[in-house]
Design a protein around this motif. Structure first.
Motif, mmCIF file in Angstrom:
data_model
loop_
_atom_site.group_PDB
_atom_site.id
_atom_site.type_symbol
_atom_site.label_atom_id
_atom_site.label_comp_id
_atom_site.label_asym_id
_atom_site.label_seq_id
_atom_site.Cartn_x
_atom_site.Cartn_y
_atom_site.Cartn_z
ATOM 1 N N GLY A 370 0.785 -1.223 0.000
ATOM 2 C CA GLY A 370 0.000 0.000 0.000
ATOM 3 C C GLY A 370 0.817 1.272 0.000
ATOM 4 N N LYS A 371 2.121 1.174 -0.212
ATOM 5 C CA LYS A 371 2.999 2.351 -0.255
ATOM 6 C C LYS A 371 3.057 2.861 -1.696
ATOM 7 C CE LYS A 371 5.902 0.511 3.487
ATOM 8 N NZ LYS A 371 7.302 0.116 3.863
ATOM 9 N N LEU A 372 1.946 3.354 -2.191
ATOM 10 C CA LEU A 372 1.818 3.630 -3.619
ATOM 11 C C LEU A 372 2.679 4.811 -4.071
ATOM 12 C CD1 LEU A 372 -1.990 3.020 -4.255
ATOM 13 C CD2 LEU A 372 -0.114 1.383 -3.998
ATOM 14 N N GLU A 373 2.764 5.840 -3.274
ATOM 15 C CA GLU A 373 3.553 7.008 -3.686
ATOM 16 C C GLU A 373 5.028 6.655 -3.813
ATOM 17 O OE1 GLU A 373 3.922 11.785 -2.696
ATOM 18 O OE2 GLU A 373 2.884 10.437 -1.292
ATOM 19 N N ALA A 374 5.542 5.887 -2.867
ATOM 20 C CA ALA A 374 6.941 5.454 -2.944
ATOM 21 C C ALA A 374 7.156 4.518 -4.131
ATOM 22 C CB ALA A 374 7.348 4.765 -1.643
ATOM 23 N N ALA A 375 6.164 3.666 -4.401
ATOM 24 C CA ALA A 375 6.266 2.759 -5.542
ATOM 25 C C ALA A 375 6.320 3.532 -6.851
ATOM 26 C CB ALA A 375 5.106 1.778 -5.545
ATOM 27 N N VAL A 376 5.550 4.587 -6.961
ATOM 28 C CA VAL A 376 5.556 5.409 -8.170
ATOM 29 C C VAL A 376 6.954 5.975 -8.432
ATOM 30 C CG1 VAL A 376 4.742 7.616 -9.126
ATOM 31 C CG2 VAL A 376 3.111 5.985 -8.168
ATOM 32 N N ALA A 377 7.648 6.381 -7.380
ATOM 33 C CA ALA A 377 9.004 6.911 -7.542
ATOM 34 C C ALA A 377 9.933 5.864 -8.147
ATOM 35 C CB ALA A 377 9.537 7.400 -6.198
ATOM 36 N N ASP A 378 9.810 4.604 -7.712
ATOM 37 C CA ASP A 378 10.646 3.540 -8.269
ATOM 38 C C ASP A 378 10.298 3.265 -9.728
ATOM 39 O OD1 ASP A 378 12.165 3.078 -5.986
ATOM 40 O OD2 ASP A 378 10.727 1.646 -5.161
ATOM 41 N N ILE A 379 9.011 3.221 -10.034
ATOM 42 C CA ILE A 379 8.594 2.997 -11.418
ATOM 43 C C ILE A 379 9.102 4.128 -12.310
ATOM 44 C CG2 ILE A 379 6.590 2.875 -12.961
ATOM 45 C CD1 ILE A 379 5.083 1.568 -10.585
ATOM 46 N N ASN A 380 9.065 5.342 -11.799
ATOM 47 C CA ASN A 380 9.500 6.483 -12.595
ATOM 48 C C ASN A 380 10.989 6.441 -12.906
ATOM 49 O OD1 ASN A 380 7.006 7.650 -12.987
ATOM 50 N ND2 ASN A 380 7.154 9.000 -11.202
ATOM 51 N N ALA A 381 11.788 5.816 -12.047
ATOM 52 C CA ALA A 381 13.206 5.664 -12.367
ATOM 53 C C ALA A 381 13.387 4.856 -13.640
ATOM 54 C CB ALA A 381 13.937 4.995 -11.200
#
Length: 464
Positions: A370-381
């Motif tokens: 459920g840590k979606l905002e942090a996950a988005v940062a990884d995907i964006n890399a």
């Protein structure tokens, strides 16, 4: 690049390996698996280190790891509809149709190559760990690297075949009658080996040559294993530790440099040094790059070719094409060299593990928690390096939407590498939904018939 082709060290590595193998060479993948029957005792640190180097060299020749047509990368790609077979090769077509028989020679080579690798590691563990003639530093390095390679191999065996024999020593009389162990026990050994390897291995790479496993290689595999076991917090923790090692690892901006020797993205690579001659190309490039209508047995599938976002640099830089009057063939172009017999520098190494996967592991682990905002940062890399617009986190973004994005990025980032797509579809329960004409019993490869005939305690997977 480091070279020791055709010199004393290369010959000594092979000689030590021959001593370790009581009957036959480890590169003979069709021979019976359990042929290491005696413990090799290394006389000094130099001999022990050269033996370990020999194991790394031989990974390039071992079917399951080499990147050729018997490897995890190739056969897993056939199973996942990454490739379509363009030359009439029945045993390849069987994998693409999810119908490999127990007599399939490609399947036997994969299985045998994996177990030959395990036996090499067991021989070094038996000959080096308690050897008082070696320095503590050498004993620790031998144990850590051997345990890592052994568990890396078992990871693929259990994910491709399910329950498999657990062989942890070299006594042929015991190994020849080993029954299959439950997958839970295989994973217990994998975790035990990896945790021990992470304790023993140094963080750096000798001579900056990334063909040896180090502590971060072990942590990276721990992250993957915990992802597969759905231990999301542990997967996040271990991938974070690897991603924090920014003095060693980074995502190169230029996609064409990712698969170069000692790339800063590489956690672990295999050198074409294993050819043993003047060849300087990888087996992956030699097999997949097409320069004639029949120059490669496969082409990238229509499904893969249709699923790219506009402007994705991976489609531009990592996919090549060959055109003739009748058809256009697409092929993986991550490796740029198809053939090189010049004996010059080794400019490309085969990639076994790399940093982009760690971003995607952490993105999935965070999404599952459920840590979606942090996950988005990884995907964006990953998206940013691929030239794509970055995602913008909003509270309206759902966990399911983000998981779909992670899987899409894994598909496009890791295609043609180490069966990732095949294993992803299986572990997420998507294989029957995504792939045509696949049944539950198709999700595991058959135990080779040759092994069943030799060992009465082995049993076959359902459906074969």
């Amino acid at each position: 690049m480091k070279h020791f082709r055709n010199n004393h060290l290369y010959l000594l590595c092979l000689a030590v390996l021959c001593l370790m193998c009581a009957c036959e060479s480890f590169v003979e993948v069709e021979v019976p698996n359990d042929r290491i029957t005696n413990v090799t005792v290394f006389s000094d640190d130099a001999t022990a280190r050269e033996a370990m180097d020999g194991v790394y060299i031989q990974l390039f020749n071992t079917a399951f790891a080499a990147g050729g047509n018997q490897s995890v990368s190739f056969l897993g790609g056939l199973s996942a509809d990454t490739y379509i077979v363009t030359n009439a090769v029945p045993e390849m077509e069987a994998f693409a149709a999810h119908q490999p028989e127990a007599t399939n020679s490609l399947n036997l080579a994969l299985w045998s190559g994996a177990y030959n690798t395990i036996y090499m590691c067991n021989a070094i563990l038996e000959g080096g760990v308690d050897n008082s003639g070696l320095s503590p530093e050498t004993r620790e390095a031998l144990e850590g690297e051997s345990r890592f390679i052994r568990t890396f191999t078992y990871f693929y065996l259990t994910n491709l075949y399910g329950d498999v024999p657990l062989v942890t020593q070299t006594d042929y009389t015991i190994n020849a009658l080993k029954a299959r162990s439950p997958q839970t026990e295989v994973y217990d050994l994998i975790l035990e080996d990896l945790n021990r390897a992470a304790e023993l291995l140094d963080t750096g790479y000798p001579d900056n040559d990334r063909t040896r496993a180090n502590r971060f290689t072990a942590l990276g595999l721990l992250a993957r294993v915990h992802l597969y076991l759905e231990n999301w917090e542990q997967a996040e923790t271990y991938s974070s530790e690897v991603l924090a090692a920014t003095d060693l690892y980074e995502l190169p901006d230029d996609l064409n440099t990712v698969f170069l020797a000692n790339s800063p993205e590489a956690l672990w690579q295999v050198s074409p040094e294993g050819w043993g001659g003047t060849f300087s190309h990888t087996r992956d490039g030699n097999l997949l790059i097409r320069i004639t209508p029949t120059g490669s047995p496969v082409s990238l599938s229509e499904n893969l070719m249709q699923e790219w976002e506009a402007g994705d640099l991976r489609q531009e830089d990592w996919i090549g094409s060959f055109n003739n009057a009748a058809e256009t063939y697409y092929y993986p172009y991550k490796y740029k060299i198809r053939y090189d017999a010049s004996g010059g520098d080794l400019s490309e190494y085969s990639m076994l593990m790399r940093l982009a996967e760690q971003y995607l592991i952490r993105a999935e682990a965070r999404t599952r928690q459920g840590k979606l905002e942090a996950a988005v940062a990884d995907i964006n890399a990953i998206r940013e390096r691929a030239g794509l617009d970055t995602l913008v986190y909003t509270p309206a973004l759902t966990q399911e939407q983000l998981l779909d994005e992670v899987m899409q990025q894994r598909y496009h980032e890791l295609f043609s590498e180490w069966g990732h797509r095949w294993l992803d579809l299986k572990r997420t329960g998507k294989a029957l939904e995504v792939l045509e004409e696949v049944s539950e019993t198709d999700l595991l490869y058959p135990i080779p018939e040759a092994e069943l005939l030799k060992n009465p305690n082995l049993t076959q997977n359902a459906g074969y």
